[in-house]
Write a protein that holds these residues in place. Structure first.
Motif, PDB file in Angstrom:
ATOM      1  N   ILE A   1       0.842  -1.205   0.000  1.00 27.74           N
ATOM      2  CA  ILE A   1       0.000   0.000   0.000  1.00 27.74           C
ATOM      3  C   ILE A   1       0.872   1.248   0.000  1.00 27.74           C
ATOM      4  O   ILE A   1       0.626   2.194  -0.740  1.00 27.74           O
ATOM      5  CB  ILE A   1      -0.940  -0.012   1.237  1.00 27.74           C
ATOM      6  CG1 ILE A   1      -1.982  -1.125   1.069  1.00 27.74           C
ATOM      7  CG2 ILE A   1      -1.581   1.344   1.442  1.00 27.74           C
ATOM      8  CD1 ILE A   1      -3.054  -1.145   2.139  1.00 27.74           C
ATOM      9  N   HIS A   2       1.900   1.222   0.838  1.00 30.24           N
ATOM     10  CA  HIS A   2       2.745   2.410   0.998  1.00 30.24           C
ATOM     11  C   HIS A   2       4.037   2.287   0.204  1.00 30.24           C
ATOM     12  O   HIS A   2       4.498   1.181  -0.068  1.00 30.24           O
ATOM     13  CB  HIS A   2       3.045   2.621   2.490  1.00 30.24           C
ATOM     14  CG  HIS A   2       1.797   2.787   3.295  1.00 30.24           C
ATOM     15  ND1 HIS A   2       1.355   1.847   4.197  1.00 30.24           N
ATOM     16  CD2 HIS A   2       0.870   3.789   3.288  1.00 30.24           C
ATOM     17  CE1 HIS A   2       0.208   2.260   4.728  1.00 30.24           C
ATOM     18  NE2 HIS A   2      -0.105   3.429   4.191  1.00 30.24           N
TER      19      HIS A   2
ATOM     20  N   ALA B   1       1.013  -7.475  -4.905  1.00 29.92           N
ATOM     21  CA  ALA B   1       0.542  -6.118  -5.211  1.00 29.92           C
ATOM     22  C   ALA B   1      -0.490  -6.216  -6.336  1.00 29.92           C
ATOM     23  O   ALA B   1      -0.448  -7.169  -7.128  1.00 29.92           O
ATOM     24  CB  ALA B   1       1.715  -5.242  -5.647  1.00 29.92           C
TER      25      ALA B   1
ATOM     26  N   PHE C   1      -8.742  -0.676  -5.939  1.00 28.19           N
ATOM     27  CA  PHE C   1      -7.796  -0.641  -4.818  1.00 28.19           C
ATOM     28  C   PHE C   1      -7.129   0.723  -4.885  1.00 28.19           C
ATOM     29  O   PHE C   1      -6.023   0.881  -5.391  1.00 28.19           O
ATOM     30  CB  PHE C   1      -6.786  -1.786  -5.027  1.00 28.19           C
ATOM     31  CG  PHE C   1      -6.103  -2.284  -3.785  1.00 28.19           C
ATOM     32  CD1 PHE C   1      -6.652  -3.312  -3.019  1.00 28.19           C
ATOM     33  CD2 PHE C   1      -4.887  -1.755  -3.381  1.00 28.19           C
ATOM     34  CE1 PHE C   1      -5.995  -3.798  -1.884  1.00 28.19           C
ATOM     35  CE2 PHE C   1      -4.225  -2.232  -2.255  1.00 28.19           C
ATOM     36  CZ  PHE C   1      -4.787  -3.266  -1.510  1.00 28.19           C
TER      37      PHE C   1
ATOM     38  N   LEU D   1      -5.200   3.882  -4.227  1.00 33.41           N
ATOM     39  CA  LEU D   1      -4.083   4.395  -3.417  1.00 33.41           C
ATOM     40  C   LEU D   1      -3.767   5.848  -3.774  1.00 33.41           C
ATOM     41  O   LEU D   1      -2.917   6.474  -3.154  1.00 33.41           O
ATOM     42  CB  LEU D   1      -2.836   3.526  -3.650  1.00 33.41           C
ATOM     43  CG  LEU D   1      -3.015   2.018  -3.419  1.00 33.41           C
ATOM     44  CD1 LEU D   1      -1.731   1.263  -3.781  1.00 33.41           C
ATOM     45  CD2 LEU D   1      -3.386   1.731  -1.975  1.00 33.41           C
TER      46      LEU D   1
ATOM     47  N   LEU E   1       1.033   4.794  -7.573  1.00 34.65           N
ATOM     48  CA  LEU E   1      -0.105   5.370  -6.845  1.00 34.65           C
ATOM     49  C   LEU E   1      -1.120   5.949  -7.826  1.00 34.65           C
ATOM     50  O   LEU E   1      -2.327   5.694  -7.707  1.00 34.65           O
ATOM     51  CB  LEU E   1       0.384   6.453  -5.879  1.00 34.65           C
ATOM     52  CG  LEU E   1       1.360   5.962  -4.803  1.00 34.65           C
ATOM     53  CD1 LEU E   1       1.944   7.141  -4.032  1.00 34.65           C
ATOM     54  CD2 LEU E   1       0.676   5.005  -3.830  1.00 34.65           C
TER      55      LEU E   1
ATOM     56  N   SER F   1      -3.477   3.513  -9.656  1.00 35.93           N
ATOM     57  CA  SER F   1      -4.552   2.827  -8.930  1.00 35.93           C
ATOM     58  C   SER F   1      -5.926   3.427  -9.239  1.00 35.93           C
ATOM     59  O   SER F   1      -6.951   2.829  -8.931  1.00 35.93           O
ATOM     60  CB  SER F   1      -4.277   2.853  -7.421  1.00 35.93           C
ATOM     61  OG  SER F   1      -4.421   4.167  -6.914  1.00 35.93           O
TER      62      SER F   1
ATOM     63  N   TYR G   1     -12.884  -7.598   1.972  1.00 29.71           N
ATOM     64  CA  TYR G   1     -12.941  -6.134   1.930  1.00 29.71           C
ATOM     65  C   TYR G   1     -14.372  -5.654   1.770  1.00 29.71           C
ATOM     66  O   TYR G   1     -14.604  -4.450   1.598  1.00 29.71           O
ATOM     67  CB  TYR G   1     -12.132  -5.604   0.749  1.00 29.71           C
ATOM     68  CG  TYR G   1     -10.679  -6.025   0.692  1.00 29.71           C
ATOM     69  CD1 TYR G   1     -10.318  -7.338   0.420  1.00 29.71           C
ATOM     70  CD2 TYR G   1      -9.665  -5.102   0.870  1.00 29.71           C
ATOM     71  CE1 TYR G   1      -8.982  -7.720   0.336  1.00 29.71           C
ATOM     72  CE2 TYR G   1      -8.337  -5.470   0.791  1.00 29.71           C
ATOM     73  CZ  TYR G   1      -8.001  -6.783   0.526  1.00 29.71           C
ATOM     74  OH  TYR G   1      -6.679  -7.154   0.446  1.00 29.71           O
TER      75      TYR G   1
ATOM     76  N   LEU H   1     -10.333   0.757   3.148  1.00 28.83           N
ATOM     77  CA  LEU H   1      -9.471   0.835   1.969  1.00 28.83           C
ATOM     78  C   LEU H   1     -10.346   1.325   0.808  1.00 28.83           C
ATOM     79  O   LEU H   1     -11.449   0.802   0.622  1.00 28.83           O
ATOM     80  CB  LEU H   1      -8.911  -0.558   1.649  1.00 28.83           C
ATOM     81  CG  LEU H   1      -7.865  -0.472   0.566  1.00 28.83           C
ATOM     82  CD1 LEU H   1      -6.490  -0.464   1.213  1.00 28.83           C
ATOM     83  CD2 LEU H   1      -7.981  -1.610  -0.385  1.00 28.83           C
TER      84      LEU H   1
ATOM     85  N   ALA I   1      -7.690   0.437   7.692  1.00 33.18           N
ATOM     86  CA  ALA I   1      -6.602   1.060   6.935  1.00 33.18           C
ATOM     87  C   ALA I   1      -6.375   2.492   7.417  1.00 33.18           C
ATOM     88  O   ALA I   1      -7.324   3.192   7.795  1.00 33.18           O
ATOM     89  CB  ALA I   1      -6.930   1.043   5.444  1.00 33.18           C
TER      90      ALA I   1
ATOM     91  N   GLU J   1       2.080  -2.096   7.119  1.00 32.04           N
ATOM     92  CA  GLU J   1       1.479  -2.378   5.808  1.00 32.04           C
ATOM     93  C   GLU J   1       0.186  -1.582   5.632  1.00 32.04           C
ATOM     94  O   GLU J   1      -0.086  -1.077   4.544  1.00 32.04           O
ATOM     95  CB  GLU J   1       1.176  -3.874   5.672  1.00 32.04           C
ATOM     96  CG  GLU J   1       0.327  -4.177   4.435  1.00 32.04           C
ATOM     97  CD  GLU J   1       0.216  -5.635   4.081  1.00 32.04           C
ATOM     98  OE1 GLU J   1       1.015  -6.452   4.603  1.00 32.04           O
ATOM     99  OE2 GLU J   1      -0.655  -5.978   3.268  1.00 32.04           O
ATOM    100  N   ASP J   2      -0.607  -1.491   6.677  1.00 35.70           N
ATOM    101  CA  ASP J   2      -1.943  -0.927   6.547  1.00 35.70           C
ATOM    102  C   ASP J   2      -2.067   0.502   7.078  1.00 35.70           C
ATOM    103  O   ASP J   2      -2.985   1.221   6.710  1.00 35.70           O
ATOM    104  CB  ASP J   2      -2.962  -1.833   7.263  1.00 35.70           C
ATOM    105  CG  ASP J   2      -2.896  -3.260   6.736  1.00 35.70           C
ATOM    106  OD1 ASP J   2      -2.932  -3.425   5.505  1.00 35.70           O
ATOM    107  OD2 ASP J   2      -2.749  -4.192   7.541  1.00 35.70           O
TER     108      ASP J   2
END
Ligand code: KMH
Ligand code: ZN
Length: 310
Positions: free
Chosen positions: A17-18, A89, A118, A120, A139, A142, A173, A202, A235, A258-259
């Motif tokens: 995610i990051h 990913a 998803f 981001l 990013l 997404s 999700y 998310l 998230a 991660e989140d």
């Protein structure tokens, strides 16, 4: 929901995610990922959920050779339960995503229950300068990218890992993902107790409102009865509120960089352990006991740390 009074803390150490420019504390190299996982275990995480990154530029990678060094270090120093990503990913194909779980046969691996948006791209607002050329397009992309998890993809992961004795962290999700999990249970491709990890907040999935969390629990209770163990992750800034709410109504929790990168408003978490300590303090204030790795093995009916291939 299966009755367990000990709460399992999962810590998701790095992830997809990051990007590295968002926080200097995000683990990138094998040594950093091992240290993040061991610090989290020391602080009270029973399970560590692991992704790898390319040490050159921090890009998410499913190359098994990038997992091997940190798996070795973690196993040598701790009895924490290892959970490997099969999500990788959203830019990756399922054949690539499953490789670490196939090769290392962990006690737990993640399994994503639906194709979805998803998003981001909103994080672009926060980071002005990127160190590596892949970060901004990743990013931005997404906005028009799907995280593909078709029925065939899910079955592919389950069937390719079917002789490994790995149990899955079933990532849901949205409410519909619970129905997909129930479908795979009915088809006999997953076995109880299901370890349901509900993801809130998310972009593209269900929101983080308490009604969303309770609706997820009510639906899972109705579909799975005592045949599931429930965990949640919120998230970003929703991490601790969602975890606390779930713990208060009988669930388990997932935290980790991660989140969410945060340890309180506006403060970057300096490591994964900081988030584990924060949720641990909350759990203890609620008079809840924190599960050890062996408690988690018993609750989730795992095959044991001697039956992995690392
Ligand atoms: N970071 C989670 C929301 C996976 O690794 O399979 C997504 C995740 C997917 O954990
Ligand atoms: Zn993950």
């Amino acid at each position: 929901m299966a009755k367990n009074r000990k709460v399992i803390i999962t810590c998701a150490v790095t992830g997809a995610i990051h990007t590295p420019s968002m926080s200097p504390y995000l683990p990138i190299t094998a040594d950093e990922i091992a240290a993040g996982a061991l610090g989290a275990a020391e602080a009270g995480a029973a399970i560590v959920h692991l992704h790898a990154r390319d040490p050159k530029d921090g890009r998410p990678s499913q190359e098994p050779e990038l997992f091997a060094p940190f798996l070795k270090k973690i196993k040598a120093a701790s009895d924490v339960v290892v959970n490997l990503t099969t999500g990788g990913a959203p830019t990756m194909l399922v054949q690539e995503r499953v490789r670490p779980a196939l090769q290392f046969r962990p006690e737990v691996a993640s399994l994503n229950m639906g194709t979805m948006n998803f998003g981001l791209y909103e994080m672009l607002k926060r980071t002005k300068e990127f160190k590596f050329d892949w970060e901004r397009p990743y990013l931005e992309g997404s906005w028009d990218r799907i995280f593909r998890n078709t029925f065939a993809d899910i079955a592919f992961i389950l069937e390719s890992c079917s002789n490994n004795g790995t149990r899955f962290e079933i990532e849901c999700y949205d409410i519909s993902h619970l129905y997909t999990a129930a479908h795979f249970l009915e088809r006999g491709l997953v076995k109880p107790p299901l370890f349901i990890q509900s993801v809130f907040g998310l972009r593209g999935g269900i929101g983080p409102h308490p009604e969303d969390v309770l609706h997820m629990k009510r639906t899972a209770d109705r579909l799975f009865g005592d045949d599931y163990v429930w965990s949640v992750l919120g998230a970003g800034r929703n991490q601790m509120t969602v975890a606390t709410l779930s713990a208060a109504v009988g669930g388990n929790v997932r935290v980790g960089l991660e989140d969410s990168l945060w340890d309180g408003p506006g403060h970057l978490a300096r490591n994964n352990a900081a988030q584990v300590r924060r949720i641990r303090t909350i759990l203890e204030a609620l008079s809840l006991e924190v599960a050890t790795p062996d408690d988690a093995r018993q609750i989730l009916q795992l095959k044991g740390r001697n039956n992995v291939a690392f």
